[in-house]
Design a protein around this motif. Sequence first.
Motif, mmCIF file in Angstrom:
data_model
loop_
_atom_site.group_PDB
_atom_site.id
_atom_site.type_symbol
_atom_site.label_atom_id
_atom_site.label_comp_id
_atom_site.label_asym_id
_atom_site.label_seq_id
_atom_site.Cartn_x
_atom_site.Cartn_y
_atom_site.Cartn_z
ATOM 1 N N GLU A 48 53.705 17.236 20.236
ATOM 2 C CA GLU A 48 53.833 18.679 20.139
ATOM 3 C C GLU A 48 55.002 19.042 19.218
ATOM 4 O OE1 GLU A 48 55.169 21.337 23.573
ATOM 5 O OE2 GLU A 48 52.982 21.507 23.710
ATOM 6 N N TYR A 49 54.868 20.147 18.539
ATOM 7 C CA TYR A 49 55.925 20.626 17.647
ATOM 8 C C TYR A 49 57.260 20.721 18.387
ATOM 9 C CZ TYR A 49 58.779 23.974 15.038
ATOM 10 O OH TYR A 49 59.820 24.604 14.391
ATOM 11 N N TYR A 112 49.261 10.875 11.549
ATOM 12 C CA TYR A 112 50.163 11.393 12.583
ATOM 13 C C TYR A 112 50.010 12.913 12.621
ATOM 14 C CZ TYR A 112 54.491 11.844 15.309
ATOM 15 O OH TYR A 112 55.416 12.109 16.287
ATOM 16 N N THR A 113 49.792 13.450 13.819
ATOM 17 C CA THR A 113 49.500 14.880 13.962
ATOM 18 C C THR A 113 50.554 15.567 14.822
ATOM 19 O OG1 THR A 113 47.128 14.455 13.770
ATOM 20 C CG2 THR A 113 47.791 16.571 14.710
ATOM 21 N N ILE A 114 51.074 16.680 14.314
ATOM 22 C CA ILE A 114 51.958 17.554 15.088
ATOM 23 C C ILE A 114 51.136 18.760 15.535
ATOM 24 C CG2 ILE A 114 54.035 18.978 15.060
ATOM 25 C CD1 ILE A 114 55.180 17.182 12.925
ATOM 26 N N THR A 115 51.040 18.966 16.835
ATOM 27 C CA THR A 115 50.250 20.067 17.376
ATOM 28 C C THR A 115 51.150 21.255 17.727
ATOM 29 O OG1 THR A 115 50.424 19.224 19.642
ATOM 30 C CG2 THR A 115 48.572 18.446 18.324
ATOM 31 N N GLN A 116 50.542 22.416 17.943
ATOM 32 C CA GLN A 116 51.299 23.618 18.287
ATOM 33 C C GLN A 116 51.990 23.455 19.642
ATOM 34 O OE1 GLN A 116 47.849 26.294 17.820
ATOM 35 N NE2 GLN A 116 49.139 27.552 16.505
ATOM 36 N N LYS A 117 53.160 24.014 19.737
ATOM 37 C CA LYS A 117 53.912 24.007 20.995
ATOM 38 C C LYS A 117 53.344 25.086 21.900
ATOM 39 C CE LYS A 117 58.604 24.383 22.891
ATOM 40 N NZ LYS A 117 58.451 23.180 23.742
ATOM 41 N N LYS A 118 53.024 24.713 23.117
ATOM 42 C CA LYS A 118 52.442 25.643 24.094
ATOM 43 C C LYS A 118 53.559 26.349 24.865
ATOM 44 C CE LYS A 118 48.269 22.825 24.680
ATOM 45 N NZ LYS A 118 48.681 21.819 23.687
ATOM 46 N N VAL A 119 53.515 27.665 24.855
ATOM 47 C CA VAL A 119 54.576 28.451 25.480
ATOM 48 C C VAL A 119 53.980 29.573 26.324
ATOM 49 C CG1 VAL A 119 56.259 27.971 23.657
ATOM 50 C CG2 VAL A 119 54.740 29.947 23.436
ATOM 51 N N GLU A 156 61.963 27.871 25.819
ATOM 52 C CA GLU A 156 60.740 27.258 25.316
ATOM 53 C C GLU A 156 60.672 27.251 23.795
ATOM 54 O OE1 GLU A 156 57.116 28.460 27.246
ATOM 55 O OE2 GLU A 156 58.168 29.067 29.061
ATOM 56 N N ILE A 157 61.674 27.807 23.140
ATOM 57 C CA ILE A 157 61.682 27.884 21.680
ATOM 58 C C ILE A 157 62.502 26.733 21.107
ATOM 59 C CG2 ILE A 157 62.429 29.256 19.699
ATOM 60 C CD1 ILE A 157 61.834 31.745 21.290
ATOM 61 N N ALA A 158 61.953 26.050 20.109
ATOM 62 C CA ALA A 158 62.621 24.904 19.492
ATOM 63 C C ALA A 158 63.331 25.325 18.211
ATOM 64 C CB ALA A 158 61.594 23.814 19.171
ATOM 65 N N ALA A 202 53.292 30.196 13.522
ATOM 66 C CA ALA A 202 52.090 29.358 13.626
ATOM 67 C C ALA A 202 52.345 28.030 14.320
ATOM 68 C CB ALA A 202 51.509 29.111 12.235
ATOM 69 N N ASN A 203 53.594 27.661 14.555
ATOM 70 C CA ASN A 203 53.896 26.415 15.270
ATOM 71 C C ASN A 203 53.792 26.572 16.781
ATOM 72 O OD1 ASN A 203 54.499 24.730 13.004
ATOM 73 N ND2 ASN A 203 56.433 25.798 12.763
ATOM 74 N N TYR A 204 53.468 27.770 17.247
ATOM 75 C CA TYR A 204 53.410 28.047 18.681
ATOM 76 C C TYR A 204 52.059 28.637 19.050
ATOM 77 C CZ TYR A 204 58.489 27.478 18.535
ATOM 78 O OH TYR A 204 59.755 26.977 18.362
ATOM 79 N N THR A 205 51.656 28.387 20.282
ATOM 80 C CA THR A 205 50.449 28.987 20.829
ATOM 81 C C THR A 205 50.664 29.231 22.319
ATOM 82 O OG1 THR A 205 48.034 28.798 20.963
ATOM 83 C CG2 THR A 205 49.300 26.800 21.442
ATOM 84 N N LEU A 206 49.871 30.111 22.904
ATOM 85 C CA LEU A 206 50.011 30.407 24.328
ATOM 86 C C LEU A 206 49.510 29.233 25.152
ATOM 87 C CD1 LEU A 206 48.791 34.119 24.429
ATOM 88 C CD2 LEU A 206 51.145 33.287 24.483
ATOM 89 N N ARG A 207 50.265 28.920 26.182
ATOM 90 C CA ARG A 207 49.855 27.823 27.071
ATOM 91 C C ARG A 207 48.634 28.241 27.891
ATOM 92 N NH1 ARG A 207 50.834 29.116 32.226
ATOM 93 N NH2 ARG A 207 52.582 30.475 32.776
#
Length: 285
Positions: A48-49, A112-119, A156-158, A202-207
């Motif tokens: 995850e991102y 290698y894949t980085i997926t959206q961070k769920k928040v 929850e923010i990186a 765009a690096n984030y999405t709703l959990r």
Amino acid sequence: AGSYLITQGTITNENNLNYDITFVSGELFHIRQREAKISIPAQNLTREYNGQLPSLASDKYNLINAASEDIKSSIQIIFRNANINVGSYMVDFVSTDTNHLLSFESTMNYIYTITQKKVGVEFYNVPYGALVNGKYAGATYTGNPFYMEARVPASEIANNDTVNVSILIAEYAEGITPVFSPRSSVVNAGSYIVKVGTLSNANYTLRPLTQDEIETNKDYRETRFKINPLELQILLLSKSKQFTGNEILFSNSLYFSGGYYQTTDYRILTTISENPAAIQLEIYP
């Protein structure tokens, strides 16, 4: 690994005088590179991102047929054209070890894949009003906007990222499909739903909803509230005008209903019992 010239050392023939031993020079001794493979488990090829560049520690891949695990110190896994953002990046490696002929085990390129961070999100300044018997009573109409917002919790923010959350608001009533529009405030009395629109990063999405949220029908992505009409008192000043039930007297929306005057945003408490209702009104908050 390499090629080495064999040279003459000391030749002794003391134990057997029947042989005359001579050394033929110029021969080479060859040590070939040992073929070894780098194998990366699929579960270590995605994460995850987190605001950091892709990386793969030495305990996240395996060596096959290597003489020793120690050669991992000479291997660096790299990612072509990589950056910190969500995306897919081709995996490669560099090595300073000359004793092994290294290659990836997979015949396909490792990706290698980085997926959206769920928040999650939290709502702020929603005019719920007072909590009465376990339910929110709602706010009271003031004529001024009630401004609301939604935020991703800071925890929850990186990487100190900026993540803005848009909200949508709709009036609702039983049996009517709410029509949402992008706005952040309401003014008039009524019942409303406010829900999350989009995230600006765009690096984030709703959990997804948790099992508990599903079972208790509690969706963190939306909330409901109401704005109650403002209750007013009236003072009867005179009976100077003939009144009918359809006559408009106040703010172009006051009408007679069920023994008291009612508007969308005001409810006037004093009932009219005199007959006929030929009245003039003053309105007091």
